[in-house]
Motif scaffolding. Structure first.
Motif, short mmCIF file in Angstrom:
data_model
loop_
_atom_site.label_atom_id
_atom_site.label_comp_id
_atom_site.label_asym_id
_atom_site.label_seq_id
_atom_site.Cartn_x
_atom_site.Cartn_y
_atom_site.Cartn_z
N MET A 289 0.84 -1.18 0.00
CA MET A 289 0.00 0.00 0.00
C MET A 289 0.89 1.24 0.00
O MET A 289 1.90 1.30 0.67
CB MET A 289 -0.91 0.01 1.23
N ARG A 290 0.45 2.23 -0.75
CA ARG A 290 1.17 3.50 -0.80
C ARG A 290 0.36 4.56 -0.06
O ARG A 290 -0.82 4.37 0.21
CB ARG A 290 1.34 3.93 -2.26
N ALA A 291 1.01 5.68 0.21
CA ALA A 291 0.32 6.79 0.87
C ALA A 291 0.78 8.10 0.22
O ALA A 291 1.95 8.27 -0.09
CB ALA A 291 0.61 6.82 2.36
N LEU A 292 -0.17 8.99 0.03
CA LEU A 292 0.11 10.34 -0.46
C LEU A 292 0.00 11.28 0.73
O LEU A 292 -1.02 11.32 1.41
CB LEU A 292 -0.90 10.73 -1.54
N ASN B 272 -7.12 3.60 -6.25
CA ASN B 272 -6.25 2.44 -6.15
C ASN B 272 -6.30 1.80 -4.76
O ASN B 272 -5.64 0.79 -4.51
CB ASN B 272 -4.80 2.85 -6.49
N ASP C 58 -5.22 3.28 -2.03
CA ASP C 58 -4.10 3.77 -1.25
C ASP C 58 -4.56 4.88 -0.30
O ASP C 58 -5.64 5.44 -0.45
CB ASP C 58 -3.00 4.30 -2.16
N SER D 172 -4.54 12.70 -5.72
CA SER D 172 -5.22 12.11 -4.56
C SER D 172 -6.39 11.22 -5.02
O SER D 172 -6.62 10.16 -4.43
CB SER D 172 -5.69 13.18 -3.57
N PHE E 238 -4.92 7.94 -6.05
CA PHE E 238 -4.54 7.14 -4.88
C PHE E 238 -5.78 6.50 -4.28
O PHE E 238 -5.77 5.31 -3.94
CB PHE E 238 -3.83 8.02 -3.85
#
Length: 88
Positions: free
Chosen positions: A1-4, A40, A42, A34, A37
């Motif tokens: 998992m990614r984070a912005l 997706n 995230d 955003s 994200f």
């Protein structure tokens, strides 16, 4: 998992809008990124400066508020920080 991480995009930092370079294009890019994200699955994390120690950017005030043009999602995370450096 990614984070912005969206850091310090608060009204108090953008007064007046006209004095900031390309403000609305920057906001548009943040919103597009955003949304990608979120789509997706995230994380989107808004980080706001709490300047209580400096008597500015006080939580709940207009200056502390995020720019109204920023899109927020129901699963977004909101974090308050007291140091000028988000990674301190």
């Amino acid at each position: 998992m990614r984070a912005l991480l969206i850091i310090d995009m608060q009204l108090g930092s953008f007064r007046p809008y006209e004095l900031r370079y390309d403000t609305f294009a920057v906001i548009d890019r943040i919103n597009r990124l955003s949304e990608a994200f979120r789509k997706n699955g995230d994380l989107v994390i808004f980080i706001q400066h709490d300047g209580t120690k400096e008597n500015c950017f006080l939580p709940g005030t207009e200056d502390w508020s995020l720019l109204p043009e920023l899109i927020r999602g129901p699963a977004d995370i909101f974090v308050s920080k007291t140091a000028n450096d988000s990674f301190y």
